[in-house]
Design an enzyme around this catalytic site. Structure first.
Site: not given
Length: 397
Positions: A93, A154
């Site tokens: 991400d 994350e």
């Protein structure tokens, strides 16, 4: 020593890494935009990575997402799945919303490859996958079985996958994290052998509503109170602890005095647990500016302090030994900026972070990697994956 290097290292300089292929592969990953909050976009990125992992020879498993976030990919190399080995831990991400490619075009200028997420951390993750592909294509075998775990969240503190990361880490002896490397005294840059903690909080101010035109003085604006608090919070920053307010949302109508306002706070920089607890206490001690408004500060996700133990120091020494064979010089240090390595390192599992590309402009429209870092970093990753081994029954951290 519990962590050792394989006795017969292969000639790493002979492994057929290709610079043009690396630039193209990383560019393709960057073109598949994957902002954390768009689960569908993150899953498309994980589809692309899964394909490359399958080509590299991995057995792919997809783990469904939760909390409205994307899924995970677990890819295994080697036949001894129950044997504790190496876990390559990475996230796919990014902080960049869809459409960032229009403002941050994927391009090469001199030694810089620009694009959303190329440095944090698609570049390093692609290199780790490519290192495994090259190893297996060359007919070589890693000394330990390797698992790659790719996660979707994350950048927001890993709220939905921390339990998966920690469970998977317990099944392994060594954790390698291809987050970006940091600048150092040499062109190769530095690695991360520890990380400082990162804490996140939400803050809500509550005022008193009124009609903003006819009865403005009767209201107490939650937005106005939040403005006071933002200045107070960021003024708490010092060399030992920093505070940043990154998101503010408040009010619904321009003609209404806002009843509530919410914000998100990031606290980082503490080098010890004592500094972190003191920093948290300073934040939670804040009071509303007047008795007519209320203030609530709530801790959310936390990344623990990771202080390197003996196993981490051994990993650093082995990385330096591999770099020596490649004619490179590197060092390792505890780093700012949290990663999922905070979790595994704090668990006492030997972890080496900062193995990814070098670059700059992370989280901005200037994000880039340094092309010259690609092949040296790929060869170090390949060397670690090929050569790291663990003596029986060793479990030092």
């Amino acid at each position: 020593m519990p962590i050792v290097l394989h006795e017969s290292p292969p000639p790493l300089t002979a492994l057929p890494f290709d610079l043009e292929a690396a630039m193209q592969g990383i560019s393709e990953w960057a073109a598949c935009e994957s902002p954390t909050w768009d689960a569908g976009a993150v899953d498309r990125m994980l589809d692309l990575a899964s394909r490359d992992l399958a080509i590299a020879g991995a057995k792919i498993e997809r783990l469904p997402g939760r909390m409205g976030l994307g899924s995970c990919v677990r890819a295994r190399f080697g036949t001894a799945e129950d044997t504790p080995g190496i876990l390559v831990l990475a996230h796919l991400d990014t902080v960049h919303p869809l459409g960032t490619r229009d403002r941050l075009p994927i391009r090469v200028e001199g030694d810089k490859l620009f694009g959303p997420g190329v440095c944090d951390m698609k570049g390093g993750t692609w290199l780790a996958v490519e290192a495994l592909r090259v190893i297996h294509a060359a007919g070589l075998r890693t000394a330990l079985p390797v698992t790659v775990l790719l996660t979707p969240d994350e950048e927001i503190g890993t709220p939905s996958t921390r339990d998966i990361i920690e469970a998977e880490a317990r099944r392994h002896r060594i954790i390698l994290v291809p987050e970006p490397g940091t600048p150092g005294d040499t062109p190769f840059g530095n690695l991360a052998s520890g990380r400082y903690p990162v804490s996140r909080f939400t803050i809500r101010t509550t005022g008193r509503p009124s009609h903003a035109g006819a009865h403005l003085s009767a209201g107490r604006s939650a937005i106005r109170e939040m403005c006071h608090q933002v200045l107070r919070i960021e003024d708490l920053s010092s060399e030992s602890c920093t505070y940043s307010v990154g998101v503010i949302q408040g009010g619904e109508w321009a003609n209404c005095v806002a009843t509530t306002c919410d914000a998100r706070i990031l606290m980082s920089g503490a080098r010890t647990e004592e500094e972190r607890q003191a920093g948290i206490a300073r934040l939670l001690a804040l009071q509303p500016s007047s008795p007519d408004v209320a203030l609530t500060i709530t801790p959310t996700v936390m990344r623990p302090l990771w202080t390197p133990g003996e196993g981490c120091r051994q990993l650093v020494a082995h990385a330096q030994a591999i770099c020596d064979t490649l004619g490179l010089a590197t060092a390792a240090e505890s780093g700012f900026g949290g990663s999922d390595g905070n979790f595994t390192g704090a668990m006492g599992i030997p972890t080496l972070d900062g193995l990814g590309v070098l670059g700059g402009g992370i989280h901005t429209l200037d994000e880039h990697l340094l092309v010259g870092s690609l092949l040296p970093r790929a060869r170090l990753l390949a060397g670690l994956l090929l050569q790291l081994a663990v003596q029986p029954d060793a479990a030092q951290s």
